[in-house]
Structures are given as structure tokens and as C-alpha cells.
Design a protein around this motif. Sequence first.
Motif, short mmCIF file in Angstrom:
data_model
loop_
_atom_site.label_atom_id
_atom_site.label_comp_id
_atom_site.label_asym_id
_atom_site.label_seq_id
_atom_site.Cartn_x
_atom_site.Cartn_y
_atom_site.Cartn_z
N GLU A 1 0.83 -1.21 0.00
CA GLU A 1 0.00 0.00 0.00
C GLU A 1 0.87 1.26 0.00
N LYS A 2 1.91 1.25 0.80
CA LYS A 2 2.80 2.43 0.87
C LYS A 2 3.53 2.65 -0.46
N LEU A 3 3.97 1.57 -1.08
CA LEU A 3 4.65 1.69 -2.37
C LEU A 3 3.69 2.27 -3.41
N THR A 4 2.45 1.77 -3.40
CA THR A 4 1.43 2.28 -4.33
C THR A 4 1.24 3.79 -4.13
N ALA A 5 1.09 4.20 -2.88
CA ALA A 5 0.89 5.63 -2.58
C ALA A 5 2.09 6.45 -3.05
N ARG A 6 3.28 5.93 -2.85
CA ARG A 6 4.49 6.68 -3.25
C ARG A 6 4.57 6.85 -4.75
N ILE A 7 4.25 5.80 -5.49
CA ILE A 7 4.29 5.89 -6.96
C ILE A 7 3.29 6.95 -7.44
N ILE A 8 2.10 6.96 -6.83
CA ILE A 8 1.10 7.96 -7.22
C ILE A 8 1.58 9.36 -6.85
N ALA A 9 2.09 9.53 -5.64
CA ALA A 9 2.55 10.85 -5.19
C ALA A 9 3.68 11.36 -6.08
N ASP A 10 4.62 10.49 -6.41
CA ASP A 10 5.74 10.91 -7.27
C ASP A 10 5.24 11.34 -8.65
N ALA A 11 4.26 10.62 -9.16
CA ALA A 11 3.72 10.97 -10.49
C ALA A 11 3.02 12.33 -10.44
N ILE A 12 2.28 12.59 -9.36
CA ILE A 12 1.60 13.89 -9.21
C ILE A 12 2.64 15.01 -9.06
N ASN A 13 3.68 14.75 -8.26
CA ASN A 13 4.70 15.78 -8.05
C ASN A 13 5.44 16.12 -9.35
N ALA A 14 5.52 15.13 -10.24
CA ALA A 14 6.20 15.37 -11.52
C ALA A 14 5.32 16.13 -12.51
N LYS A 15 4.00 16.15 -12.26
CA LYS A 15 3.06 16.82 -13.18
C LYS A 15 1.85 17.29 -12.37
N PRO A 16 1.95 18.48 -11.76
CA PRO A 16 0.89 18.91 -10.83
C PRO A 16 -0.52 18.91 -11.41
N GLU A 17 -0.68 19.26 -12.71
CA GLU A 17 -2.04 19.25 -13.30
C GLU A 17 -2.37 17.82 -13.71
N PHE A 18 -2.40 16.94 -12.71
CA PHE A 18 -2.47 15.51 -12.97
C PHE A 18 -3.91 15.06 -13.14
N LYS A 19 -4.13 14.14 -14.05
CA LYS A 19 -5.46 13.53 -14.20
C LYS A 19 -5.35 12.11 -13.66
N LEU A 20 -6.02 11.90 -12.54
CA LEU A 20 -5.85 10.68 -11.75
C LEU A 20 -7.10 9.82 -11.81
N GLY A 21 -6.93 8.58 -12.19
CA GLY A 21 -8.04 7.62 -12.14
C GLY A 21 -8.00 6.89 -10.80
N LEU A 22 -9.16 6.68 -10.21
CA LEU A 22 -9.22 6.12 -8.86
C LEU A 22 -10.18 4.94 -8.78
#
Length: 261
Positions: A13-34
Motif C-alpha cells: 500500500e505504501k509503495l502504491t501511494a508513493r508511486i502515485i505521489a511521485d507521479a503527481i509531483n512530476a506533473k501537478p495538473e495531474f489527471k488521476l483515475g481512482l
Amino acid sequence: MEVIIRPTAAEAEKLTARIIADAINAKPEFKLGLATGATMENVYAELSRMNKAGEVDFSQVRSWNLDEYVGLAPEHDQSYRYYMNKNLFNNVNIDIRNTHLPDGLAADEEAEAARYDDSIDEAGGIDLWLVGIGCSGHVGFNDPGTSFSSRTHVAYLTKTTYEQNKIYFTPPESMPRRAYTAGVGTVLDAKKIVQLITGKRKAAIAAAAIEGPMTSMISSSALQLHPDTVVILDAEAAANLKLRDFYDEVFQNDPKWAAYR
Ligand code: PGA
């Protein structure tokens, strides 16, 4: 398809959250599917913690969820809008107007499904879609038999899915048998897919979806077609995978995962 196995669900779960957070930090106007479901609760708790700690910023993120029950109002405690507000949206600095789920009460179901797909297209597509897997092998509510090229639609849920989810309803029989779901094709259009699978009850279906032949009987197997899918499992869910040792070797040695080990 990349497969990462972590010893415990908490680490997965933590690894999943980190991958998502890193992707958002790399592109703030992120389009996230949940996605919703028990599997994701700790991922959202971790993202909420990271947001409060200043480690990830949701202020410019826009989100789209996989699915919503037909007939449930947003305030219903089993609606996926309620789940998302409670587990993530109320706890991070996302603008609630930028969060999207199908409207379970829409009068015209076909128009609502088309509107949902159009809203994703108009935004330029999903950058990363976080998905789980159901015991029926579904991604979203794409139960067995759903076309790999399906778009958002209303699906009648199979008995397996009904049995899996009705325990959350009081009385259980009040669970709707129909739901909006992003189609398999809608999910495959995302630029990246991250799938989280935990727990021994998912071991058999995880092996079938990841290492078995692609078939619409297991909609998750369609992820094998996607050029950028990462599947993260805990050891229990990974128990039936044949190439476990190889996946571990890649994760431990490939430089691209160095920051995540
Ligand atoms: P779960 O649901 O996380 O509650 O197991 C996953 C799913 O049905 O897709």
C-alpha cells in the motif's frame, strides 16, 4: 507488465501511494483515475498523510473514479462518492469540483455514461489509473464477458460481485445489482495503470489475470495489453504466481526501482 511483490500489505500500500505521489509531483495538473474497495483504504490514508506532511499536493489534480452504483445518492453511505469523500477527498487539498464519479441518480443512463467518457477525453485523458481486482477478475465493474474495448456503461453485476459487496449493505439485499463502470477500453486508454492486489483471497484470480491467457472472462487480464502497467501485490496475493522469483530479481536489481526498494 511489471510485477512487484512486497512482503506485507502495508508495504504494498505504501509503495502504491508513493508511486502515485511521485507521479503527481512530476506533473501537478495531474489527471488521476481512482478505485474504491477495501484494498484502497490504506492507500488513501497514506496519501492523506503525505498531503498533510507536504509530500504531495492535490491542488491542481483532477480525478475520475471507476464506478458508481445505479440508484444510490451521493450521500448514501455505500455510494462510491461517499467512500471517496470520506477516505480521500475530505482529507487532502483537492478541489472537490475537480473530482468526478458517474451520477448514480442520472435519469438517462446512456447519456450519463457518454458524458463521463467525454469528460475524460476533454481533459486530455487519464495520466495514471489506480485499479484493484475483484474476486470475479473484474477491473471496475467489468465482470466476466465484458468487451476489452468497452466504454463507460451500466453493467448488471454477477453473483460473485454481488456476494463480495453485499456484506457492506444493510440489509445486504439492498445492494443495487447495476452500476456504472468505466469500460475496459476506458481504463486501457490511461497513460499508466497501477494495480494493487492484496490478501490471500485474491491469490488465484491474481495469477489467472497476470500470468494466464487474456480473456474477457477475466477483464483484468486486459491489462496485459497495456504498455505501462505496474501490478503491486503483497506476498499472500502473489502466492500462486509462477515467476515470483523473477519479479523479485527485477525489483531488486533494475535501477528504475532503486528509489522504491
Ligand atoms: P476490494 O474490491 O478492494 O474490496 O477487494 C476490489 C474490487 O472489487 O475491484
